[in-house]
Design an enzyme around this catalytic site. Structure first.
Site: not given
Length: 235
Positions: A13, A62, A155
């Site tokens: 965020a 984290d 990814y």
């Protein structure tokens, strides 16, 4: 639409799509829990939300830290009874490289944040989501999770697993709880991650994160079947 009285949690965020989504949710009336690693960056987003008349709480964390998500869930459940909206946005992009040259450390980081943390978030907040009258889980994905692309193997593999976890969860809860799950492919968006992947691209030629954020908030007001998938295109 109004999200007055609802509690939302957004990961990643502190910038990009996550920050824009957090601000859009707050503007719609939700109290937003802001989760990211950098406390200073989160405080900036929190201040912008307050200045706009919204409400938010920062939760520096984290997500790759062992037991961190469990501690977060305990803290959140100690303050609120239910979680109405969970936006899983945080992700890491490994170096784009051929599959046979993937760096094991980077691949492990991607799998930890993009996959393992996603499962931990669903496990940690499932109980609070079930206490909501209309819980929605939104996962921000990538097109390479569904459509493999050269050099994007690390990814793409992590996002394929991400999509599978969310869709499986959506199927598991759709008949047993008031929880709906949607996977959102933002398409080309002006973010730092995009700039890393396409360093020669003019950022002004792709849409702003706010376009994706507005679509996510609009989606939350729709009676979509779960699990659900959309791609956000520039109007």
């Amino acid at each position: 639409m109004s999200l007055e009285g609802q509690v939302a949690l957004v990961t990643g965020a502190s910038r990009g799509i996550g920050a824009a989504t957090a601000k859009a949710l707050a503007a719609a009336g939700a109290h937003v829990v802001l989760v990211a690693r950098n406390a200073k960056d989160l405080e900036k987003i929190e201040e912008e939300i307050f200045e706009a008349g919204g409400s938010a709480t920062i939760a520096p964390l984290d997500l790759a830290e062992p037991e961190g998500i469990a501690r977060l869930a305990t803290a959140i459940s100690g303050r609120w009874k239910a979680l109405d909206i969970l936006v899983i946005n945080a992700a890491v992009l490994p170096t784009l490289t051929p599959v046979w040259q993937i760096d094991a450390r980077e691949f492990n980081q991607a799998l930890t944040l993009n996959v393992l943390a996603t499962q931990a978030l669903l496990a940690g907040f499932d109980g609070m989501l079930r206490k909501s009258k209309d819980a929605r889980v939104v996962g921000v994905t990538s097109s390479v999770g569904a459509t493999p692309r050269a050099y994007w193997g690390a990814y793409g593999a992590s996002k394929a697993a991400f999509d599978n976890l969310l869709n499986s969860y959506g199927q598991e809860v759709r008949n047993t709880a008031a929880i709906r799950v949607a996977v959102v492919d933002p398409g080309a968006t002006r973010t730092k991650m995009r700039a890393r992947a396409y360093p020669g691209e003019d950022p002004q030629t792709v849409k702003a994160p706010e376009v994706v954020a507005d679509r996510i908030v609009a989606l939350l007001g729709e009676q979509f079947a779960s699990p659900h998938r959309i791609r956000v295109n520039q109007d």
